[in-house]
Design a protein around this motif. Structure first.
Motif, PDB file in Angstrom:
ATOM      1  N   HIS A  29      59.064 -58.033   9.479  1.00  0.00           N
ATOM      2  CA  HIS A  29      58.300 -57.821   8.443  1.00  0.00           C
ATOM      3  C   HIS A  29      58.379 -56.397   7.959  1.00  0.00           C
ATOM      4  O   HIS A  29      57.549 -55.768   7.374  1.00  0.00           O
ATOM      5  CB  HIS A  29      56.686 -58.137   8.490  1.00  0.00           C
ATOM      6  N   GLY A  30      59.597 -55.819   8.078  1.00  0.00           N
ATOM      7  CA  GLY A  30      60.024 -54.306   7.588  1.00  0.00           C
ATOM      8  C   GLY A  30      59.472 -53.387   8.609  1.00  0.00           C
ATOM      9  O   GLY A  30      59.688 -52.139   8.345  1.00  0.00           O
ATOM     10  N   ASN A  31      58.627 -53.550   9.578  1.00  0.00           N
ATOM     11  CA  ASN A  31      58.164 -52.432  10.249  1.00  0.00           C
ATOM     12  C   ASN A  31      59.089 -52.236  11.478  1.00  0.00           C
ATOM     13  O   ASN A  31      58.834 -51.147  12.487  1.00  0.00           O
ATOM     14  CB  ASN A  31      56.729 -52.651  10.692  1.00  0.00           C
ATOM     15  N   GLY A  32      60.251 -53.147  11.705  1.00  0.00           N
ATOM     16  CA  GLY A  32      61.193 -52.703  12.760  1.00  0.00           C
ATOM     17  C   GLY A  32      60.804 -53.359  14.216  1.00  0.00           C
ATOM     18  O   GLY A  32      61.453 -53.073  14.986  1.00  0.00           O
ATOM     19  N   ARG A  33      59.481 -53.568  14.318  1.00  0.00           N
ATOM     20  CA  ARG A  33      59.272 -53.940  15.472  1.00  0.00           C
ATOM     21  C   ARG A  33      59.560 -55.515  15.851  1.00  0.00           C
ATOM     22  O   ARG A  33      59.003 -56.640  15.538  1.00  0.00           O
ATOM     23  CB  ARG A  33      57.547 -53.859  15.841  1.00  0.00           C
ATOM     24  N   GLN A  34      60.791 -55.542  16.559  1.00  0.00           N
ATOM     25  CA  GLN A  34      61.383 -57.045  16.666  1.00  0.00           C
ATOM     26  C   GLN A  34      61.188 -57.375  18.218  1.00  0.00           C
ATOM     27  O   GLN A  34      61.190 -56.572  19.031  1.00  0.00           O
ATOM     28  CB  GLN A  34      62.795 -56.761  16.677  1.00  0.00           C
ATOM     29  N   SER A 160      69.344 -53.373  -5.383  1.00  0.00           N
ATOM     30  CA  SER A 160      70.503 -53.451  -4.057  1.00  0.00           C
ATOM     31  C   SER A 160      69.729 -53.980  -2.703  1.00  0.00           C
ATOM     32  O   SER A 160      68.484 -54.195  -2.948  1.00  0.00           O
ATOM     33  CB  SER A 160      70.923 -51.901  -3.955  1.00  0.00           C
ATOM     34  N   PHE A 161      70.380 -54.144  -1.816  1.00  0.00           N
ATOM     35  CA  PHE A 161      70.102 -54.927  -0.326  1.00  0.00           C
ATOM     36  C   PHE A 161      68.916 -53.740   0.180  1.00  0.00           C
ATOM     37  O   PHE A 161      69.203 -52.640  -0.239  1.00  0.00           O
ATOM     38  CB  PHE A 161      71.280 -54.965   0.553  1.00  0.00           C
ATOM     39  N   SER A 162      68.012 -54.156   0.883  1.00  0.00           N
ATOM     40  CA  SER A 162      67.134 -53.516   1.265  1.00  0.00           C
ATOM     41  C   SER A 162      67.604 -52.336   2.342  1.00  0.00           C
ATOM     42  O   SER A 162      68.610 -53.173   3.110  1.00  0.00           O
ATOM     43  CB  SER A 162      66.033 -54.099   2.047  1.00  0.00           C
ATOM     44  N   VAL A 163      67.198 -51.479   2.715  1.00  0.00           N
ATOM     45  CA  VAL A 163      67.755 -50.344   3.541  1.00  0.00           C
ATOM     46  C   VAL A 163      66.647 -50.345   4.836  1.00  0.00           C
ATOM     47  O   VAL A 163      66.734 -49.095   5.476  1.00  0.00           O
ATOM     48  CB  VAL A 163      68.293 -49.127   3.208  1.00  0.00           C
ATOM     49  N   GLN A 164      65.711 -51.179   4.810  1.00  0.00           N
ATOM     50  CA  GLN A 164      65.098 -50.823   6.076  1.00  0.00           C
ATOM     51  C   GLN A 164      65.480 -51.052   7.356  1.00  0.00           C
ATOM     52  O   GLN A 164      65.146 -50.362   8.172  1.00  0.00           O
ATOM     53  CB  GLN A 164      63.766 -52.311   5.822  1.00  0.00           C
ATOM     54  N   TRP A 165      66.696 -51.865   7.466  1.00  0.00           N
ATOM     55  CA  TRP A 165      67.331 -51.701   8.903  1.00  0.00           C
ATOM     56  C   TRP A 165      67.849 -50.314   9.261  1.00  0.00           C
ATOM     57  O   TRP A 165      67.896 -49.936  10.328  1.00  0.00           O
ATOM     58  CB  TRP A 165      68.350 -52.914   8.942  1.00  0.00           C
ATOM     59  N   VAL A 166      68.249 -49.660   8.134  1.00  0.00           N
ATOM     60  CA  VAL A 166      68.709 -48.174   8.455  1.00  0.00           C
ATOM     61  C   VAL A 166      67.329 -47.346   8.842  1.00  0.00           C
ATOM     62  O   VAL A 166      67.754 -46.687   9.791  1.00  0.00           O
ATOM     63  CB  VAL A 166      69.362 -47.528   7.047  1.00  0.00           C
ATOM     64  N   TYR A 167      66.448 -47.458   8.100  1.00  0.00           N
ATOM     65  CA  TYR A 167      65.411 -46.665   8.584  1.00  0.00           C
ATOM     66  C   TYR A 167      64.717 -47.161  10.023  1.00  0.00           C
ATOM     67  O   TYR A 167      64.201 -46.214  10.789  1.00  0.00           O
ATOM     68  CB  TYR A 167      64.087 -46.721   7.462  1.00  0.00           C
ATOM     69  N   ASN A 168      64.893 -48.208  10.241  1.00  0.00           N
ATOM     70  CA  ASN A 168      64.481 -48.679  11.611  1.00  0.00           C
ATOM     71  C   ASN A 168      65.411 -48.015  12.652  1.00  0.00           C
ATOM     72  O   ASN A 168      65.108 -47.650  13.707  1.00  0.00           O
ATOM     73  CB  ASN A 168      64.716 -50.285  11.674  1.00  0.00           C
ATOM     74  N   VAL A 169      66.745 -47.925  12.417  1.00  0.00           N
ATOM     75  CA  VAL A 169      67.689 -47.164  13.209  1.00  0.00           C
ATOM     76  C   VAL A 169      67.190 -45.560  13.501  1.00  0.00           C
ATOM     77  O   VAL A 169      67.005 -45.145  14.442  1.00  0.00           O
ATOM     78  CB  VAL A 169      69.091 -47.378  12.827  1.00  0.00           C
ATOM     79  N   GLU A 171      64.391 -44.204  12.789  1.00  0.00           N
ATOM     80  CA  GLU A 171      63.090 -43.893  13.562  1.00  0.00           C
ATOM     81  C   GLU A 171      63.010 -44.648  14.743  1.00  0.00           C
ATOM     82  O   GLU A 171      62.082 -44.741  15.337  1.00  0.00           O
ATOM     83  CB  GLU A 171      62.287 -44.566  12.405  1.00  0.00           C
ATOM     84  N   LYS A 172      64.481 -44.954  15.423  1.00  0.00           N
ATOM     85  CA  LYS A 172      64.210 -45.672  16.595  1.00  0.00           C
ATOM     86  C   LYS A 172      63.441 -46.788  16.853  1.00  0.00           C
ATOM     87  O   LYS A 172      62.609 -46.982  17.913  1.00  0.00           O
ATOM     88  CB  LYS A 172      63.880 -44.555  17.970  1.00  0.00           C
ATOM     89  N   LYS A 173      62.993 -47.622  15.507  1.00  0.00           N
ATOM     90  CA  LYS A 173      62.507 -49.054  15.961  1.00  0.00           C
ATOM     91  C   LYS A 173      63.243 -50.026  16.059  1.00  0.00           C
ATOM     92  O   LYS A 173      62.671 -50.885  16.392  1.00  0.00           O
ATOM     93  CB  LYS A 173      61.465 -48.970  14.547  1.00  0.00           C
ATOM     94  N   ALA A 174      64.611 -49.778  16.043  1.00  0.00           N
ATOM     95  CA  ALA A 174      65.502 -50.856  16.322  1.00  0.00           C
ATOM     96  C   ALA A 174      66.750 -50.284  16.633  1.00  0.00           C
ATOM     97  O   ALA A 174      67.028 -49.342  16.243  1.00  0.00           O
ATOM     98  CB  ALA A 174      65.640 -51.928  14.824  1.00  0.00           C
ATOM     99  N   GLU A 175      67.392 -51.044  17.525  1.00  0.00           N
ATOM    100  CA  GLU A 175      68.680 -50.638  18.146  1.00  0.00           C
ATOM    101  C   GLU A 175      68.698 -49.125  18.817  1.00  0.00           C
ATOM    102  O   GLU A 175      69.818 -48.734  19.165  1.00  0.00           O
ATOM    103  CB  GLU A 175      69.963 -50.592  16.839  1.00  0.00           C
ATOM    104  N   ALA A 176      67.621 -48.873  19.126  1.00  0.00           N
ATOM    105  CA  ALA A 176      67.408 -47.430  19.691  1.00  0.00           C
ATOM    106  C   ALA A 176      68.443 -47.504  21.031  1.00  0.00           C
ATOM    107  O   ALA A 176      69.004 -46.366  21.264  1.00  0.00           O
ATOM    108  CB  ALA A 176      65.825 -47.320  20.287  1.00  0.00           C
ATOM    109  N   GLU A 177      68.411 -48.509  22.008  1.00  0.00           N
ATOM    110  CA  GLU A 177      69.188 -48.473  23.075  1.00  0.00           C
ATOM    111  C   GLU A 177      70.597 -48.380  22.789  1.00  0.00           C
ATOM    112  O   GLU A 177      71.436 -48.237  23.797  1.00  0.00           O
ATOM    113  CB  GLU A 177      68.654 -49.692  23.965  1.00  0.00           C
ATOM    114  N   ARG A 178      71.082 -48.806  21.759  1.00  0.00           N
ATOM    115  CA  ARG A 178      72.399 -48.862  21.392  1.00  0.00           C
ATOM    116  C   ARG A 178      73.025 -47.685  20.595  1.00  0.00           C
ATOM    117  O   ARG A 178      74.223 -47.459  20.362  1.00  0.00           O
ATOM    118  CB  ARG A 178      72.761 -49.968  20.287  1.00  0.00           C
ATOM    119  N   ILE A 179      72.075 -46.769  20.555  1.00  0.00           N
ATOM    120  CA  ILE A 179      72.540 -45.327  19.972  1.00  0.00           C
ATOM    121  C   ILE A 179      73.676 -44.411  20.828  1.00  0.00           C
ATOM    122  O   ILE A 179      73.182 -44.229  22.089  1.00  0.00           O
ATOM    123  CB  ILE A 179      71.458 -44.480  19.256  1.00  0.00           C
TER     124      ILE A 179
END
Ligand code: GTA
Length: 327
Positions: A29-34, A160-169, A171-179
């Protein structure tokens, strides 16, 4: 994808049974908490159409539904890794198909962990996602500086497509362990992480993304000479990190930006030179080194130049160029 494709398996394994294990990601729901759950999101997937497929690239794009939500599933056979060959030869069963003189062909049944299918799920998928993955004819568009202001900019601001996934990255809300690396400077800093098209199992198809911290640069069109320190920093530190981690020198890399991108937050693609990544053709990819030189010789280069790019037949932006009598 010629080089990688050549390394991929040619036996598709036959039946088309979807017996793949995936991590089920609850929509965030856009907040990146998966939340990762065990289970198989694809067991509830009902196929409605194959959007695109390629026997050569061993990839299929499927549209369907999970419960009542639209979804796109991408299944892709991954390259055979050199370091898995011993295990592949000793741990597989081999069924003879035919033998003739010195020639023979077999069906090799590999242990499951050496026979995985890379799976990408977009859910819920918008109509724009479905169109993006559909096989379609493309048309080359010529965009003057005025066209950008009057046609492209208003369109991308709305559509355009949402850039929420970019902001999640960021802000370390998603994929943090992949950085892999971060330069936290707000002006020239960026994050380097694997693109989701790369499974990181082999460097043959290396694909990393550098996502900049600055949030007000939509694309190549917005770049000015004031962004040179940022671009030089991304190029220099990105190359250094890749050399350190993957032992790939800059001479083995293709470092570029897409115009038009799908996601309007500045990011740079780092791919292995021999890997024909989707979108690396001359009609869409702009080498970062060229971009830097162009801005050094003309600070307003990307503000004023006519730029060319391909658009798919049913892309709304193409419709806008047609309405304006530009095609
Ligand atoms: N790490 O959540 C993400 C994520 N998303 C949503 C997109 N990307 C992500 N990376 C991470 N996490 O390289 C990546 C994309 C892409 C980049 C955006 O961000 O993989 P762009 O803005 O220039 O957009 O780059 P682009 O290139 O159009 O996007 P994309 O998705 O690569 O699509 C281009 C074509 O590649 C598609 O039309 C399709 O033919 C092909 N393609 C797309 N996805 C896949 C896939 N998973 N596997 C194989 N081919 C694919």
């Amino acid at each position: 994808m010629a080089e990688s494709a050549a390394k991929r398996r040619t036996d598709s394994g036959g039946s088309g049974d979807l017996n793949v294990e995936v991590k089920k990601l609850k929509p965030d729901h856009g907040n990146g908490r998966q939340e990762a759950e065990s289970g198989n999101i694809l067991s509830a997937f009902k196929t409605s159409a194959v959007l695109n497929d390629s026997a050569r690239e061993k990839i299929i794009f499927i549209h369907g539904k999970v419960a009542d939500q639209d979804a796109v599933v991408i299944l892709e056979k991954t390259p055979i890794r050199q370091d898995s060959l011993d295990e592949l030869f000793s741990g597989s069963t081999l069924k003879l198909e035919m033998r003739n003189d010195i020639y023979s062909t077999y069906r090799l049944q590999a242990p499951p962990h050496l026979n995985e299918i890379k799976t990408t799920v977009v859910c819920p998928a918008t109509e724009k996602h479905v169109k993006k993955y559909q096989r379609q004819e493309s048309f080359l568009v010529e965009e003057t500086a005025e066209d950008y202001q009057s046609i492209t900019l208003p369109y991308i601001q709305k559509q355009s497509f949402s850039v929420q996934w970019v902001y999640n990255v960021l802000e370390k809300k998603a994929e943090a362990e992949r950085i892999l690396y971060e330069d936290p400077d707000p002006q020239v800093g960026f994050l380097l992480l694997p693109d989701f098209k790369w499974d990181q199992k082999q460097v043959d198809d290396l694909y990393l993304l550098a996502i900049v911290h600055q949030r007000n640069i939509k694309s190549l069109r917005d770049l000015r000479s004031e962004h040179l320190p940022l671009l030089q920093n991304v190029l220099q530190k990105g190359k250094e990190q890749i050399l350190q981690r993957y032992k790939l020198p800059a001479s083995q890399l293709r470092v570029y930006l897409h115009y038009q991108p799908s996601y309007y937050h500045l990011h740079v693609h780092f791919t292995k030179l021999g890997y024909e990544a989707p979108g690396c053709g001359v009609e869409r990819a702009h080498l970062l080194t060229d971009v830097i030189q162009n801005l050094q010789s003309d600070p307003r280069y990307y503000e004023t130049r006519t730029l060319y790019f391909p658009l798919r037949a049913d892309d709304g932006l193409l419709g806008k160029f047609k309405e304006a009598g530009k095609l």
